[in-house]
Design an enzyme around this catalytic site. Sequence first.
Site, PDB file in Angstrom:
ATOM      1  N   CYS A 107       0.877  -1.168   0.000  1.00 41.45           N
ATOM      2  CA  CYS A 107       0.000   0.000   0.000  1.00 41.45           C
ATOM      3  C   CYS A 107       0.908   1.210   0.000  1.00 41.45           C
ATOM      4  O   CYS A 107       1.515   1.536   1.014  1.00 41.45           O
ATOM      5  CB  CYS A 107      -0.907   0.029   1.236  1.00 41.45           C
ATOM      6  SG  CYS A 107      -1.829   1.582   1.389  1.00 41.45           S
ATOM      7  N   CYS A 116      -0.505   4.337   2.324  1.00 41.75           N
ATOM      8  CA  CYS A 116      -0.465   4.255   3.792  1.00 41.75           C
ATOM      9  C   CYS A 116      -0.025   2.849   4.184  1.00 41.75           C
ATOM     10  O   CYS A 116       1.118   2.488   3.938  1.00 41.75           O
ATOM     11  CB  CYS A 116      -1.810   4.644   4.413  1.00 41.75           C
ATOM     12  SG  CYS A 116      -3.274   3.981   3.611  1.00 41.75           S
ATOM     13  N   SER A 117      -0.907   2.068   4.758  1.00 41.94           N
ATOM     14  CA  SER A 117      -0.498   0.711   5.154  1.00 41.94           C
ATOM     15  C   SER A 117      -1.687  -0.239   5.125  1.00 41.94           C
ATOM     16  O   SER A 117      -1.829  -1.083   6.006  1.00 41.94           O
ATOM     17  CB  SER A 117       0.128   0.740   6.547  1.00 41.94           C
ATOM     18  OG  SER A 117      -0.777   1.315   7.470  1.00 41.94           O
ATOM     19  N   CYS A 118      -2.562  -0.111   4.121  1.00 42.73           N
ATOM     20  CA  CYS A 118      -3.733  -0.982   4.004  1.00 42.73           C
ATOM     21  C   CYS A 118      -3.289  -2.451   3.996  1.00 42.73           C
ATOM     22  O   CYS A 118      -2.359  -2.821   3.276  1.00 42.73           O
ATOM     23  CB  CYS A 118      -4.513  -0.664   2.734  1.00 42.73           C
ATOM     24  SG  CYS A 118      -5.188   1.009   2.745  1.00 42.73           S
TER      25      CYS A 118
END
Lengths: 218, 104
Positions: free
Chosen positions: A122, A125-127
């Site tokens: 991702c 962000c950090s999905c």
Amino acid sequence: MSTHTHQGHDHGHDHDGHEHEGMLEDVELSERARRVLAMEELLAEKGVVDRTEVQRLIDFQEARSPVDGARVVARAWTDPDYKGRLLSDPEGALLELGYPLVGSAKLAVLENTDAVHHLVVCTLCSCYPTSLLGLPPDWYKSFAYRSRAVVDPRGVMREFGLDVGDTEVRVVDSTADLRYLVLPQRPAGTEGMTEEELVALVTRDSMIGVGVALAPVA
Amino acid sequence: MARFQPGDLVRVGDAQMDAHHRTPAYIKGRVGRVHALSGQYPNPETLAYGADGEPERDLYLVEFDMRGLWGERATGPSGDRLLVDVYEHWLEPADAPGSDGGRA
């Protein structure tokens, strides 16, 4: 006071005789944490949410780990019909094994084959499929992984010890409403193994795509 | 009804904006191919500011050729691809990838 993270023993400060550190932390909640608590109290007071239900959801989320994903993968390896459902209706297939995606993002499953190897990142962000795998590893959230996985995925995978050779690489940038779970290939030499034995071969990294499932111990 | 179908060539909008949006900079202005339709979802650009995100937007998984996208920086063989989730309002029809490999 030095930094600490409110996560058990991960403190940055020394333990020099404070007998009630836990209580100290309680009164040092962040602005955001206090806001969330206040909102939760209001919502409960007004009967919008049920505290028991909120706690149940928190408990369910905190109990998730890569083992849950491994169970799903092992079932897909041993039951072709289940694999079909997992690919076409991930939500229903997860529910069959007791994993409801309540209140969380939709899941999509990417099947690795001899021809195609998927890698998930991702960049924004950090999905991550936390509702199944639990919290992501720290490196998944790092700027280095997020920026390099989309440009040099083969280099990144080699650093994890994986060389996929002639297989086509498909990097999936999880930028929106779907969370991606990689369905790794079943390792060779596992034909006689039970579903429960196979679970132990499915690593977290193989479900992100920076690794493959472990080979069976001879 | 979704505007695009799998296989369609699409160009990603190149709008620069400070407000919240989910289109990564590295595909802005580039041409890709619709790989799959991923359903309808609230628009994150209004959802992020307290609105309801209506009307919902079609979401597509759009694939880009790594070499077309990165040129000499790409390290893998041709055929390696990058797939990105893109909302419909960021996409326009495209006839063919640009001669320079997809740049607008």
